[in-house]
Design a protein around this motif. Structure first.
Motif, PDB file in Angstrom:
ATOM      1  N   LYS A 224       0.844  -1.194   0.000  1.00 22.25           N
ATOM      2  CA  LYS A 224       0.000   0.000   0.000  1.00 22.25           C
ATOM      3  C   LYS A 224       0.877   1.242   0.000  1.00 22.25           C
ATOM      4  O   LYS A 224       1.703   1.423   0.905  1.00 22.25           O
ATOM      5  CB  LYS A 224      -0.919   0.009   1.233  1.00 22.25           C
ATOM      6  CG  LYS A 224      -1.839  -1.197   1.332  1.00 22.25           C
ATOM      7  CD  LYS A 224      -2.863  -1.228   0.206  1.00 22.25           C
ATOM      8  CE  LYS A 224      -3.844  -2.386   0.374  1.00 22.25           C
ATOM      9  NZ  LYS A 224      -4.835  -2.433  -0.718  1.00 22.25           N
ATOM     10  N   GLN A 225       0.689   2.119  -0.992  1.00 29.25           N
ATOM     11  CA  GLN A 225       1.543   3.290  -1.096  1.00 29.25           C
ATOM     12  C   GLN A 225       1.310   4.276   0.041  1.00 29.25           C
ATOM     13  O   GLN A 225       0.185   4.497   0.474  1.00 29.25           O
ATOM     14  CB  GLN A 225       1.350   3.981  -2.439  1.00 29.25           C
ATOM     15  CG  GLN A 225       0.069   4.775  -2.593  1.00 29.25           C
ATOM     16  CD  GLN A 225       0.051   5.646  -3.835  1.00 29.25           C
ATOM     17  OE1 GLN A 225       0.953   5.636  -4.655  1.00 29.25           O
ATOM     18  NE2 GLN A 225      -1.017   6.403  -4.004  1.00 29.25           N
ATOM     19  N   GLN A 226       2.418   4.868   0.501  1.00 33.16           N
ATOM     20  CA  GLN A 226       2.358   5.930   1.496  1.00 33.16           C
ATOM     21  C   GLN A 226       2.428   7.303   0.826  1.00 33.16           C
ATOM     22  O   GLN A 226       1.777   8.243   1.263  1.00 33.16           O
ATOM     23  CB  GLN A 226       3.518   5.777   2.484  1.00 33.16           C
ATOM     24  CG  GLN A 226       3.575   4.418   3.173  1.00 33.16           C
ATOM     25  CD  GLN A 226       2.300   4.115   3.940  1.00 33.16           C
ATOM     26  OE1 GLN A 226       1.952   4.822   4.891  1.00 33.16           O
ATOM     27  NE2 GLN A 226       1.590   3.074   3.530  1.00 33.16           N
ATOM     28  N   ARG A 227       3.241   7.395  -0.213  1.00 30.34           N
ATOM     29  CA  ARG A 227       3.382   8.633  -0.975  1.00 30.34           C
ATOM     30  C   ARG A 227       3.078   8.332  -2.440  1.00 30.34           C
ATOM     31  O   ARG A 227       3.387   7.258  -2.947  1.00 30.34           O
ATOM     32  CB  ARG A 227       4.827   9.157  -0.874  1.00 30.34           C
ATOM     33  CG  ARG A 227       5.270   9.553   0.523  1.00 30.34           C
ATOM     34  CD  ARG A 227       4.767  10.936   0.891  1.00 30.34           C
ATOM     35  NE  ARG A 227       5.149  11.937  -0.095  1.00 30.34           N
ATOM     36  CZ  ARG A 227       6.351  12.538  -0.136  1.00 30.34           C
ATOM     37  NH1 ARG A 227       7.289  12.206   0.746  1.00 30.34           N
ATOM     38  NH2 ARG A 227       6.607  13.457  -1.035  1.00 30.34           N
ATOM     39  N   THR A 228       2.487   9.295  -3.134  1.00 26.42           N
ATOM     40  CA  THR A 228       2.219   9.097  -4.554  1.00 26.42           C
ATOM     41  C   THR A 228       3.495   9.288  -5.360  1.00 26.42           C
ATOM     42  O   THR A 228       4.436   9.973  -4.927  1.00 26.42           O
ATOM     43  CB  THR A 228       1.160  10.081  -5.068  1.00 26.42           C
ATOM     44  OG1 THR A 228       1.701  11.415  -5.025  1.00 26.42           O
ATOM     45  CG2 THR A 228      -0.115   9.996  -4.243  1.00 26.42           C
ATOM     46  N   LEU A 229       3.509   8.705  -6.541  1.00 26.26           N
ATOM     47  CA  LEU A 229       4.661   8.852  -7.422  1.00 26.26           C
ATOM     48  C   LEU A 229       4.873  10.314  -7.798  1.00 26.26           C
ATOM     49  O   LEU A 229       5.996  10.814  -7.807  1.00 26.26           O
ATOM     50  CB  LEU A 229       4.450   7.989  -8.671  1.00 26.26           C
ATOM     51  CG  LEU A 229       5.567   7.955  -9.708  1.00 26.26           C
ATOM     52  CD1 LEU A 229       6.883   7.506  -9.089  1.00 26.26           C
ATOM     53  CD2 LEU A 229       5.174   7.019 -10.853  1.00 26.26           C
ATOM     54  N   SER A 230       3.793  11.017  -8.079  1.00 21.62           N
ATOM     55  CA  SER A 230       3.899  12.428  -8.469  1.00 21.62           C
ATOM     56  C   SER A 230       4.471  13.283  -7.338  1.00 21.62           C
ATOM     57  O   SER A 230       5.309  14.164  -7.578  1.00 21.62           O
ATOM     58  CB  SER A 230       2.535  12.960  -8.890  1.00 21.62           C
ATOM     59  OG  SER A 230       2.057  12.290 -10.033  1.00 21.62           O
TER      60      SER A 230
END
Length: 245
Positions: A224-230
């Motif tokens: 589960k991502q904590q920070r977005t790629l952008s």
């Protein structure tokens, strides 16, 4: 491109005296943590791809592609045979490392080794692959192959200008929007304006660093991502002195 001037004081592009044509991409396996890319193989992948696409509710995922949807499994299998034989586009299958299942395909196309330019296309992600870590990593692996291993200098993304999800995906992955070529194509009996995006070699180090930060264990606990790629890319860009951007 900063440019120079010639003996007539006309602005010209920077000289590239050491440039050499780049190698063609090969039918190699690209290994990642969550997925791997294998050269499309009808015998190895058709059954698994059919199963993955069998979960689609309708044909909407093929609307903006020049191929599909397919009327039968036999027609799909025939398409895989034809596609696998192509060298440009050169198609790869995306395999989930956890299950070994083929979940979609992606291709390098319009390959121009003389100028070091290629395009990613035929992005056919089944419902099982969309919006997954594997989907993002697949793009990263193909970009890394193009820039780091083959030494290409421009990596393109093009789509129907009306394909909002594709345009959003390009921006999320780090491509820059370059404009729209009006009435560029006719496909499936309709006209198409084509939106152009690209990443060039000078931009790749930052794009790559953001991908690797996004794919890290720290950013993806339990997948589960904590920070977005952008947001990661924007943060990294903010650390670069403005005169170097």
């Amino acid at each position: 491109m900063t440019g120079s001037v010639n003996e007539y004081l006309q602005p010209i592009g920077d000289a590239m005296p050491d440039w050499q044509a780049r190698p063609l991409p090969q039918r190699v396996v690209l290994e990642g943590k969550y997925c791997r890319l294998e050269p499309l193989d009808p015998e190895a992948h058709t059954k698994s791809l059919l199963k993955a696409w069998g979960k689609a509710q309708d044909g909407r995922d093929w609307t903006y592609l020049g191929i599909g949807p397919f009327a039968s499994e036999a027609q799909f299998a025939e398409h895989i045979v034809t596609t696998a034989a192509s060298s440009d586009p050169l198609h790869y299958t995306i395999i989930d490392n956890a299950t070994g299942h083929a979940l979609g395909t992606i291709a390098l196309m319009r390959i121009d080794p003389t100028n070091g330019v290629m395009e990613v296309g035929f992005v056919t992600f089944s419902p099982e692959l969309k919006r997954t870590v594997q989907a993002t990593e697949a793009h990263y692996l193909l970009m890394k192959y193009a820039f780091d291993e083959l030494g290409y200098r421009r990596y393109e993304w093009k789509c129907d200008s009306l394909n909002a999800p594709s345009r959003s995906a390009a921006l999320r992955l780090g491509f820059r929007f370059e404009g729209v070529f009006r009435q560029l194509l006719i496909y499936k009996g309709r006209t198409r304006d084509t939106a152009w995006f690209s990443i060039i070699d000078g931009e790749w180090p930052l794009v790559k660093e953001a991908f690797e930060a996004w794919l890290s264990d720290a950013n993806l606990p339990a997948g589960k991502q904590q920070r977005t790629l952008s947001s990661l890319r924007e943060e990294l860009a903010a650390q670069i002195p403005r005169d170097l951007l």
